[in-house]
Enzyme design. Structure first.
Site, mmCIF file in Angstrom:
data_model
loop_
_atom_site.group_PDB
_atom_site.id
_atom_site.type_symbol
_atom_site.label_atom_id
_atom_site.label_comp_id
_atom_site.label_asym_id
_atom_site.label_seq_id
_atom_site.Cartn_x
_atom_site.Cartn_y
_atom_site.Cartn_z
ATOM 1 C CB SER A 125 -24.957 -13.715 -30.374
ATOM 2 O OG SER A 125 -26.338 -13.561 -30.510
ATOM 3 C CB THR A 127 -27.652 -13.422 -33.524
ATOM 4 O OG1 THR A 127 -28.189 -12.824 -34.690
ATOM 5 C CG2 THR A 127 -26.156 -13.261 -33.571
ATOM 6 C CE1 TYR A 150 -23.145 -7.695 -31.883
ATOM 7 C CE2 TYR A 150 -25.213 -8.882 -32.193
ATOM 8 C CZ TYR A 150 -24.087 -8.613 -31.434
ATOM 9 O OH TYR A 150 -23.905 -9.254 -30.240
ATOM 10 C CE LYS A 154 -20.903 -10.593 -31.037
ATOM 11 N NZ LYS A 154 -19.698 -10.301 -30.251
ATOM 12 C CG PHE A 219 -41.196 -4.433 -31.744
ATOM 13 C CD1 PHE A 219 -41.736 -3.160 -31.936
ATOM 14 C CD2 PHE A 219 -39.934 -4.526 -31.164
ATOM 15 C CE1 PHE A 219 -41.029 -2.014 -31.556
ATOM 16 C CE2 PHE A 219 -39.222 -3.390 -30.790
ATOM 17 C CZ PHE A 219 -39.780 -2.134 -30.978
ATOM 18 N NE ARG A 296 -36.644 -5.650 -32.851
ATOM 19 C CZ ARG A 296 -36.010 -5.679 -31.676
ATOM 20 N NH1 ARG A 296 -35.760 -4.544 -31.036
ATOM 21 N NH2 ARG A 296 -35.638 -6.819 -31.131
HETATM 22 N N1 LIG Z 1 -26.049 -7.916 -24.396
HETATM 23 C C1 LIG Z 1 -26.514 -8.803 -25.273
HETATM 24 O O1 LIG Z 1 -27.712 -8.933 -25.494
HETATM 25 C C2 LIG Z 1 -25.543 -9.702 -26.016
HETATM 26 C C3 LIG Z 1 -26.014 -10.867 -26.617
HETATM 27 C C4 LIG Z 1 -25.114 -11.693 -27.318
HETATM 28 C C5 LIG Z 1 -23.771 -11.339 -27.402
HETATM 29 N N2 LIG Z 1 -23.347 -10.183 -26.820
HETATM 30 C C6 LIG Z 1 -21.926 -9.816 -26.946
HETATM 31 O O2 LIG Z 1 -21.348 -9.776 -25.648
HETATM 32 C C7 LIG Z 1 -20.324 -8.791 -25.601
HETATM 33 C C8 LIG Z 1 -20.582 -7.840 -24.437
HETATM 34 O O3 LIG Z 1 -21.864 -7.271 -24.579
HETATM 35 P P1 LIG Z 1 -22.431 -6.198 -23.549
HETATM 36 O O4 LIG Z 1 -23.900 -6.319 -23.587
HETATM 37 O O5 LIG Z 1 -21.712 -6.308 -22.256
HETATM 38 O O6 LIG Z 1 -22.011 -4.866 -24.306
HETATM 39 P P2 LIG Z 1 -21.443 -3.483 -23.732
HETATM 40 O O7 LIG Z 1 -21.518 -2.498 -24.839
HETATM 41 O O8 LIG Z 1 -22.082 -3.133 -22.436
HETATM 42 O O9 LIG Z 1 -19.910 -3.864 -23.443
HETATM 43 C C9 LIG Z 1 -18.927 -3.859 -24.451
HETATM 44 C C10 LIG Z 1 -17.767 -3.007 -23.947
HETATM 45 O O10 LIG Z 1 -16.722 -3.030 -24.915
HETATM 46 C C11 LIG Z 1 -16.166 -1.705 -25.014
HETATM 47 N N3 LIG Z 1 -15.567 -1.621 -26.359
HETATM 48 C C12 LIG Z 1 -16.203 -1.674 -27.562
HETATM 49 N N4 LIG Z 1 -15.313 -1.580 -28.564
HETATM 50 C C13 LIG Z 1 -14.080 -1.479 -27.984
HETATM 51 C C14 LIG Z 1 -12.754 -1.376 -28.504
HETATM 52 N N5 LIG Z 1 -12.529 -1.319 -29.813
HETATM 53 N N6 LIG Z 1 -11.728 -1.293 -27.625
HETATM 54 C C15 LIG Z 1 -11.949 -1.324 -26.283
HETATM 55 N N7 LIG Z 1 -13.186 -1.437 -25.746
HETATM 56 C C16 LIG Z 1 -14.231 -1.520 -26.586
HETATM 57 C C17 LIG Z 1 -17.332 -0.769 -24.764
HETATM 58 O O11 LIG Z 1 -16.935 0.485 -24.290
HETATM 59 C C18 LIG Z 1 -18.131 -1.550 -23.719
HETATM 60 O O12 LIG Z 1 -17.755 -1.190 -22.402
HETATM 61 C C19 LIG Z 1 -20.324 -8.127 -26.980
HETATM 62 O O13 LIG Z 1 -19.349 -8.762 -27.779
HETATM 63 C C20 LIG Z 1 -21.700 -8.429 -27.510
HETATM 64 O O14 LIG Z 1 -21.735 -8.440 -28.923
HETATM 65 C C21 LIG Z 1 -24.198 -9.371 -26.113
HETATM 66 O O1 LIG Z 2 -39.154 -2.353 -27.344
HETATM 67 C C1 LIG Z 2 -39.169 -3.572 -27.564
HETATM 68 C C2 LIG Z 2 -37.975 -4.333 -27.582
HETATM 69 C C3 LIG Z 2 -38.069 -5.689 -27.863
HETATM 70 N N1 LIG Z 2 -39.272 -6.269 -28.077
HETATM 71 C C4 LIG Z 2 -39.355 -7.725 -28.364
HETATM 72 O O2 LIG Z 2 -38.684 -8.430 -27.341
HETATM 73 C C5 LIG Z 2 -38.037 -9.590 -27.877
HETATM 74 C C6 LIG Z 2 -36.572 -9.533 -27.503
HETATM 75 O O3 LIG Z 2 -35.970 -8.420 -28.186
HETATM 76 P P1 LIG Z 2 -34.541 -7.828 -27.798
HETATM 77 O O4 LIG Z 2 -34.468 -7.603 -26.337
HETATM 78 O O5 LIG Z 2 -34.272 -6.678 -28.710
HETATM 79 O O6 LIG Z 2 -33.579 -9.059 -28.103
HETATM 80 P P2 LIG Z 2 -33.289 -9.858 -29.450
HETATM 81 O O7 LIG Z 2 -33.899 -9.215 -30.629
HETATM 82 O O8 LIG Z 2 -33.621 -11.283 -29.178
HETATM 83 O O9 LIG Z 2 -31.698 -9.678 -29.609
HETATM 84 C C7 LIG Z 2 -30.802 -9.673 -28.483
HETATM 85 O O10 LIG Z 2 -30.377 -10.974 -28.207
HETATM 86 C C8 LIG Z 2 -29.617 -11.580 -29.245
HETATM 87 C C9 LIG Z 2 -29.242 -12.960 -28.758
HETATM 88 O O11 LIG Z 2 -28.360 -12.870 -27.699
HETATM 89 C C10 LIG Z 2 -28.382 -10.752 -29.546
HETATM 90 O O12 LIG Z 2 -27.685 -11.313 -30.631
HETATM 91 C C11 LIG Z 2 -28.780 -9.342 -29.899
HETATM 92 O O13 LIG Z 2 -27.617 -8.578 -30.065
HETATM 93 C C12 LIG Z 2 -29.615 -8.772 -28.779
HETATM 94 O O14 LIG Z 2 -30.056 -7.481 -29.128
HETATM 95 C C13 LIG Z 2 -38.281 -9.563 -29.392
HETATM 96 O O15 LIG Z 2 -39.383 -10.365 -29.694
HETATM 97 C C14 LIG Z 2 -38.656 -8.100 -29.662
HETATM 98 O O16 LIG Z 2 -39.552 -7.949 -30.758
HETATM 99 C C15 LIG Z 2 -40.441 -5.527 -28.055
HETATM 100 O O17 LIG Z 2 -41.521 -6.067 -28.273
HETATM 101 N N2 LIG Z 2 -40.350 -4.204 -27.797
#
Ligand SMILES: NC(=O)c1ccc[n+]([C@@H]2O[C@H](COP(=O)([O-])OP(=O)(O)OC[C@H]3O[C@@H](n4cnc5c(N)ncnc54)[C@H](O)[C@@H]3O)[C@@H](O)[C@H]2O)c1
Ligand SMILES: O=c1ccn([C@@H]2O[C@H](COP(=O)(O)OP(=O)(O)O[C@H]3O[C@H](CO)[C@@H](O)[C@H](O)[C@H]3O)[C@@H](O)[C@H]2O)c(=O)[nH]1
Length: 342
Positions: A125, A127, A150, A154, A219, A296
């Site tokens: 990420s 992040t 979290y 990563k 936020f 936030r």
């Molecule tokens: N969605 C985002 O904003 C975002 C951003 C950056 C990175 N990521 C990363 O991408 C990946 C996928 O994210 P997503 O948004 O699809 O999440 P998601 O929660 O929709 O998918 C993750 C899946 O993994 C499964 N899972 C979790 N722990 C498990 C375990 N121990 N064994 C088997 N299955 C397990 C859950 O049931 C779920 O279906 C994650 O690693 C997340 O940290 C997501």
């Molecule tokens: O109800 C809400 C939700 C979000 N935001 C704003 O929207 C932006 C995006 O927020 P969000 O959708 O929560 O994403 P991030 O905080 O950027 O984090 C996401 O994106 C990151 C980069 O992929 C991942 O690491 C995190 O897990 C994932 O939650 C930010 O400025 C928040 O303050 C609001 O104003 N109101």
């Protein structure tokens, strides 16, 4: 064609990646414990690709089951490891849950391979960059101290992967640093399924517009940005899914950069939260009920990625823009209203 294991394959990004892998000629095999997804997604995927993907329900933290699965499936040539817990706020409340799930699942998978060769793609990420010193942020920017457990999982996972690739011959690894994944498949048969009240912006916007939430709280709008709102690099989930196919293909060809590599996966363009809301209002024809509230804690002010390396070395570039992201998310929310998936 090659069998690719997709952990977390019934989740949001995993389900879209299963579809893109299949379209690219791979045979995806899913492991998911359904802790944050539904088995009904398998039938949804089948509606898109015409076949039900092979699915195994178990927890990757279970060492015995994970090792037995890997030993019984020697024809798997690559792994895309999505499975993890991902809620930033919850990770602050329950750090051990995050360290346990995100590390044990990763280490079990790696250890199950021992000396067998494996191509491995990891979900990282942006992040890891924290609040970047320079924008757009490149892959060589310093990794900042994580602002949540979290985020820390990563960063440490990237270190575990880099050190493992350096120490053992059999791993070839790519970590993809996602920016902000949004949107849904064009069919509206799969998309994001947030559990309870959404923490992320896009599902909160669409749930507000459909009437599930009364209003969106933004936020803060007094940040040091052109319009005062935070800035993000939103990336369409289908483009993101395709980046995983590109990563597997690069590993299969042999990555000239070596056994461990990282890539930014974004569009390279930042949109403010207000611009995102306006884009949603334009494509949906809805006026969004929102108000500006306090900041936030821990939010990054502005981040967007430099995608030069992904484009030149991964051979991948985002194709879909902010309006396609918003319209697909809206279509999916409307689909869910008529066809709830629990
Ligand atoms: N969605 C985002 O904003 C975002 C951003 C950056 C990175 N990521 C990363 O991408 C990946 C996928 O994210 P997503 O948004 O699809 O999440 P998601 O929660 O929709 O998918 C993750 C899946 O993994 C499964 N899972 C979790 N722990 C498990 C375990 N121990 N064994 C088997 N299955 C397990 C859950 O049931 C779920 O279906 C994650 O690693 C997340 O940290 C997501
Ligand atoms: O109800 C809400 C939700 C979000 N935001 C704003 O929207 C932006 C995006 O927020 P969000 O959708 O929560 O994403 P991030 O905080 O950027 O984090 C996401 O994106 C990151 C980069 O992929 C991942 O690491 C995190 O897990 C994932 O939650 C930010 O400025 C928040 O303050 C609001 O104003 N109101």
């Amino acid at each position: 064609m090659s069998k690719i294991l997709v952990t977390g394959g019934t989740g949001y990004i995993g389900s879209h990646t299963v579809v893109e892998l299949y379209k690219a000629g791979y045979t995806p095999v899913i492991i998911d414990n359904l802790s944050n997804s539904s088995s009904k997604i398998l039938a949804q995927i089948e509606k898109i690709i015409g076949v039900k993907p092979e699915f195994h329900q178990f927890d990757l933290c279970d060492t015995e089951q994970t090792t037995a699965f890997i030993n019984n499936n020697p024809d798997i040539s690559g792994i895309i490891h999505f499975a993890a817990s991902k809620a930033v706020g919850e990770s602050v409340q329950k750090p051990l849950k995050y360290y346990h799930n995100n590390f044990f699942s990763l280490i079990n998978l790696l250890e199950a391979y021992q000396e067998k060769k494996i191509n491995f793609v990891f979900s990282s990420s942006c992040t890891v960059y924290g609040e970047p010193d320079a924008l757009p942020v490149t892959e060589s920017a310093p990794v900042k101290r994580a602002s949540s457990p979290y985020g820390n999982t990563k960063q440490i996972a990237e270190e575990i992967l880099a050190e493992s690739a350096a120490a053992y011959d059999n791993y070839n690894i790519i970590a993809l640093r996602y920016f902000n994944p949004v949107g849904a498949h064009e069919s509206a048969l799969i998309g994001e399924l947030p559990l309870g009240v959404p923490q992320n912006l896009l599902p909160f916007i669409t749930q507000t517009a459909i009437g599930k939430r009364e209003k969106l709280t933004v936020f803060g709008n007094d940040f040091d940005t052109p319009d005062g709102y935070c800035i993000r690099d939103f990336i369409h989930v289908v483009d993101l899914a395709k980046a995983h196919v590109a990563a597997i293909q690069l590993l299969e060809k042999g990555n000239p950069n070596g056994k461990y590599d990282v890539f930014n996966v974004g569009t390279g363009k930042g949109y403010s939260v207000l611009e995102a809301i306006k884009a949603f209002e334009k494509v949906s024809g809805k006026t969004l009920n929102y108000e500006v509230g306090p900041r936030r804690e821990g939010d990054i002010v502005k981040v967007y990625g430099d995608v030069t390396k992904s484009s030149s070395e991964l051979g991948w570039k985002a194709q879909l823009g902010i309006e396609e992201m918003m319209s697909s998310a809206w279509k999916w929310e409307n689909y869910l209203k008529e066809n709830p998936i629990e």
